[in-house]
Design a protein around this motif. Sequence first.
Motif, PDB file in Angstrom:
ATOM      1  N   LEU A   1     -20.352  50.487  60.663  1.00 17.88           N
ATOM      2  CA  LEU A   1     -21.041  51.501  59.849  1.00 17.88           C
ATOM      3  C   LEU A   1     -21.045  50.996  58.414  1.00 17.88           C
ATOM      4  O   LEU A   1     -19.992  50.810  57.802  1.00 17.88           O
ATOM      5  CB  LEU A   1     -20.299  52.843  59.974  1.00 17.88           C
ATOM      6  N   CYS A   2     -22.242  50.754  57.885  1.00 20.28           N
ATOM      7  CA  CYS A   2     -22.394  50.100  56.584  1.00 20.28           C
ATOM      8  C   CYS A   2     -22.437  51.130  55.453  1.00 20.28           C
ATOM      9  O   CYS A   2     -22.944  52.238  55.630  1.00 20.28           O
ATOM     10  CB  CYS A   2     -23.682  49.290  56.602  1.00 20.28           C
ATOM     11  N   GLY A   3     -21.939  50.734  54.288  1.00 15.60           N
ATOM     12  CA  GLY A   3     -21.997  51.591  53.114  1.00 15.60           C
ATOM     13  C   GLY A   3     -23.416  52.020  52.769  1.00 15.60           C
ATOM     14  O   GLY A   3     -23.639  53.134  52.288  1.00 15.60           O
ATOM     15  N   SER A   4     -24.385  51.143  53.041  1.00 15.59           N
ATOM     16  CA  SER A   4     -25.782  51.485  52.734  1.00 15.59           C
ATOM     17  C   SER A   4     -26.251  52.643  53.622  1.00 15.59           C
ATOM     18  O   SER A   4     -27.092  53.440  53.222  1.00 15.59           O
ATOM     19  CB  SER A   4     -26.680  50.268  52.937  1.00 15.59           C
ATOM     20  N   GLU A   5     -25.687  52.754  54.818  1.00 14.92           N
ATOM     21  CA  GLU A   5     -26.049  53.861  55.709  1.00 14.92           C
ATOM     22  C   GLU A   5     -25.390  55.166  55.266  1.00 14.92           C
ATOM     23  O   GLU A   5     -25.994  56.247  55.344  1.00 14.92           O
ATOM     24  CB  GLU A   5     -25.686  53.503  57.152  1.00 14.92           C
TER      25      GLU A   5
ATOM     26  N   HIS B   1     -26.834  48.208  61.939  1.00 14.71           N
ATOM     27  CA  HIS B   1     -27.351  46.840  61.865  1.00 14.71           C
ATOM     28  C   HIS B   1     -26.288  45.749  61.946  1.00 14.71           C
ATOM     29  O   HIS B   1     -26.606  44.572  61.893  1.00 14.71           O
ATOM     30  CB  HIS B   1     -28.195  46.657  60.595  1.00 14.71           C
ATOM     31  N   GLU B   2     -25.001  46.131  62.074  1.00 12.97           N
ATOM     32  CA  GLU B   2     -23.937  45.117  62.148  1.00 12.97           C
ATOM     33  C   GLU B   2     -23.380  45.159  63.565  1.00 12.97           C
ATOM     34  O   GLU B   2     -22.485  45.932  63.850  1.00 12.97           O
ATOM     35  CB  GLU B   2     -22.821  45.480  61.156  1.00 12.97           C
ATOM     36  N   PHE B   3     -23.913  44.317  64.473  1.00 11.30           N
ATOM     37  CA  PHE B   3     -23.519  44.541  65.868  1.00 11.30           C
ATOM     38  C   PHE B   3     -23.422  43.283  66.725  1.00 11.30           C
ATOM     39  O   PHE B   3     -23.976  42.230  66.421  1.00 11.30           O
ATOM     40  CB  PHE B   3     -24.467  45.541  66.530  1.00 11.30           C
TER      41      PHE B   3
HETATM   42 ZN   LIG Z   1     -24.860  46.485  55.978  1.00  9.97          ZN
END
Ligand SMILES: [Zn+2]
Length: 338
Positions: free
Chosen positions: A36-40, A59-61
């Motif tokens: 889970l990205c900070g941008s999300e 997107h990180e998978f």
């Molecule tokens: Zn990201």
Amino acid sequence: MRVLHYPEFDRLEVRDLDATAPRPDEVSVQVAACGLCGSELETYKNHSPRRPPPLVMGHEFCGVIAEVGAEVRDWKKGARVVSNSLVPCGKCVRCQRGDTHLCAHRQIFGMHRPGAFAQFVNVPARCLIPWPENLPAEAAALAEPLANGIHVVNLTRHLPAATALVIGAGPIGLFCQQALQVLRGSRVFVADLSPERLAIAKKLGAAGVINPREQDAAKLVLQATEGEGADLVVDAVGAAGTKKASLEALRPGGATVWIGLHENTMSIDSYNITLPEKQVFGTYAAKIEELQQALELMAAGKVDALSWVHRFSLEESVTGFNRMLAAKGTDIKAVICP
Ligand SMILES: [Zn+2]
Ligand SMILES: [Zn+2]
């Protein structure tokens, strides 16, 4: 399939959604883990127009190929894979130049195309690299944020980096710190407002940690460098104040890299760039070669992602989202494991 769905602003729900078949040049990946990205988090909190709902983010998978499109030759069902977070077109001038991460037509998973907070996600075969056998899914999924740290190193590779300051001990900051330590042998100072995050930075090998509530980060770095300043400063927060601090803590002729996105416009003492010949870099993404390098560093045990991330099942993913939004204590990074 089960997905974490973002149907409208301020709403997240785990629900069923029909999976679509992969296109001829794509494979369907059964997702093992997705960071889970900070941008999300920022998207959700601030109703960002960059990711308008309805949407499945992520997107990180990494995962395992479940189905292969008709034209795919290089990959077979059952292969363990890590995906690039974006799909470059491969044809534009920037792609041709080698700057695939800057592609004019890039598609980011969970933004321009369905993301990986889901049991299955379709990925163009050319965006995949092998997931090393000895690397747990939670770590492999974080190759992308680590690749961002490696990209910071590669951007500034031609400059000295004996002493560095990283502002912000979030996931990107902690990966920048480790990338600098491992790839440049830098002595890294880390600044953050959270004592828990600083404790993690320290455990990951920081030469010194600074809480700006108690100490002035720039002053402390100047003291530690005989009044000269750091060779390299990474601003992984991106607030007006941290961008200012990044220039203050920097030595003449040094470089600062702005990777944080917290605030957009600001006023700046531009003479403090011109007169001491300081260099300012902006960066946001990474190339697939750097993703590969990230996997190698983690598989070799040189970069630690596992000791400070929290794991959530897909069914618990809304809780994971809310925990990371609150960002209390050691809640720095969540990985969703469908
Ligand atoms: Zn990201
Ligand atoms: Zn392109």
